[in-house]
Design a protein around this motif. Structure first.
Motif, mmCIF file in Angstrom:
data_model
loop_
_atom_site.group_PDB
_atom_site.id
_atom_site.type_symbol
_atom_site.label_atom_id
_atom_site.label_comp_id
_atom_site.label_asym_id
_atom_site.label_seq_id
_atom_site.Cartn_x
_atom_site.Cartn_y
_atom_site.Cartn_z
ATOM 1 N N SER A 94 0.818 -1.212 0.000
ATOM 2 C CA SER A 94 0.000 0.000 0.000
ATOM 3 C C SER A 94 0.854 1.265 0.000
ATOM 4 O O SER A 94 0.440 2.285 -0.551
ATOM 5 C CB SER A 94 -0.974 0.001 1.180
ATOM 6 O OG SER A 94 -0.274 0.139 2.397
ATOM 7 N N LEU A 95 2.040 1.220 0.576
ATOM 8 C CA LEU A 95 2.946 2.379 0.503
ATOM 9 C C LEU A 95 3.387 2.638 -0.933
ATOM 10 O O LEU A 95 3.447 3.790 -1.367
ATOM 11 C CB LEU A 95 4.179 2.163 1.390
ATOM 12 C CG LEU A 95 3.988 2.308 2.886
ATOM 13 C CD1 LEU A 95 5.295 1.981 3.617
ATOM 14 C CD2 LEU A 95 3.504 3.695 3.259
ATOM 15 N N VAL A 96 3.678 1.563 -1.659
ATOM 16 C CA VAL A 96 4.052 1.713 -3.069
ATOM 17 C C VAL A 96 2.873 2.287 -3.859
ATOM 18 O O VAL A 96 3.030 3.214 -4.656
ATOM 19 C CB VAL A 96 4.516 0.365 -3.649
ATOM 20 C CG1 VAL A 96 4.711 0.450 -5.155
ATOM 21 C CG2 VAL A 96 5.798 -0.091 -2.960
ATOM 22 N N ILE A 97 1.687 1.747 -3.623
ATOM 23 C CA ILE A 97 0.485 2.259 -4.294
ATOM 24 C C ILE A 97 0.249 3.714 -3.897
ATOM 25 O O ILE A 97 -0.113 4.550 -4.724
ATOM 26 C CB ILE A 97 -0.739 1.382 -3.978
ATOM 27 C CG1 ILE A 97 -0.560 -0.013 -4.596
ATOM 28 C CG2 ILE A 97 -2.029 2.032 -4.470
ATOM 29 C CD1 ILE A 97 -1.591 -1.036 -4.141
ATOM 30 N N GLY A 98 0.477 4.047 -2.632
ATOM 31 C CA GLY A 98 0.307 5.413 -2.151
ATOM 32 C C GLY A 98 1.180 6.408 -2.895
ATOM 33 O O GLY A 98 0.779 7.550 -3.135
ATOM 34 N N GLY A 99 2.386 5.989 -3.289
ATOM 35 C CA GLY A 99 3.238 6.855 -4.095
ATOM 36 C C GLY A 99 2.587 7.204 -5.427
ATOM 37 O O GLY A 99 2.624 8.354 -5.874
ATOM 38 N N GLY A 100 1.959 6.223 -6.050
ATOM 39 C CA GLY A 100 1.235 6.486 -7.293
ATOM 40 C C GLY A 100 -0.027 7.285 -7.059
ATOM 41 O O GLY A 100 -0.402 8.141 -7.883
#
Length: 122
Positions: A94-100
């Motif tokens: 979710s942190l990676v998705i949050g960057g997007g």
């Protein structure tokens, strides 16, 4: 039409992250990952992008998306993947998705939420 474009972009962001992390690194089934992707896209678009982003700002909406997506991967993923999903994996994903999502929210604010439906011409 703006919603279709926004959902397509969101689908690419979330699918990329989930397939790379969940399927690529951790070996979760690709078909199930795609199903989880569709659930998360629908849920986070309605709650995070059309709900929270509309009444707050990008920072709040991104943090809310990270929380929502973490819980969704952890709980829904645990129901659809055999063996469950550890909280840490859900959180990192979710942190990676949050960057997007940070950049996606800028698009939504400028292209979806700011556009007004034209009134019918008489």
């Amino acid at each position: 039409m703006n919603h279709v474009t926004a959902l397509s972009i969101k689908l690419m962001i979330i699918a990329s992250a989930l397939f790379i992390i969940m399927t690529g690194f951790y070996g979760y089934d690709g078909g199930t990952t795609f199903g989880l992707t569709l659930i998360i896209v629908g849920l986070s678009y309605v709650v995070g992008d059309l709900g929270i982003l509309r009444v707050s700002n990008n920072v709040v909406a991104t943090i809310a998306d990270i929380g929502l997506i973490t819980v969704a991967i952890w709980l829904i993923g645990s129901m659809i993947y055999s063996g469950g999903v550890p909280f840490f994996i859900a959180f990192i994903t979710s942190l990676v998705i949050g960057g997007g999502e940070w950049f996606f929210h800028r698009f939504v604010l400028n292209s979806v939420l700011s556009s007004k439906d034209p009134s019918p011409q008489r």
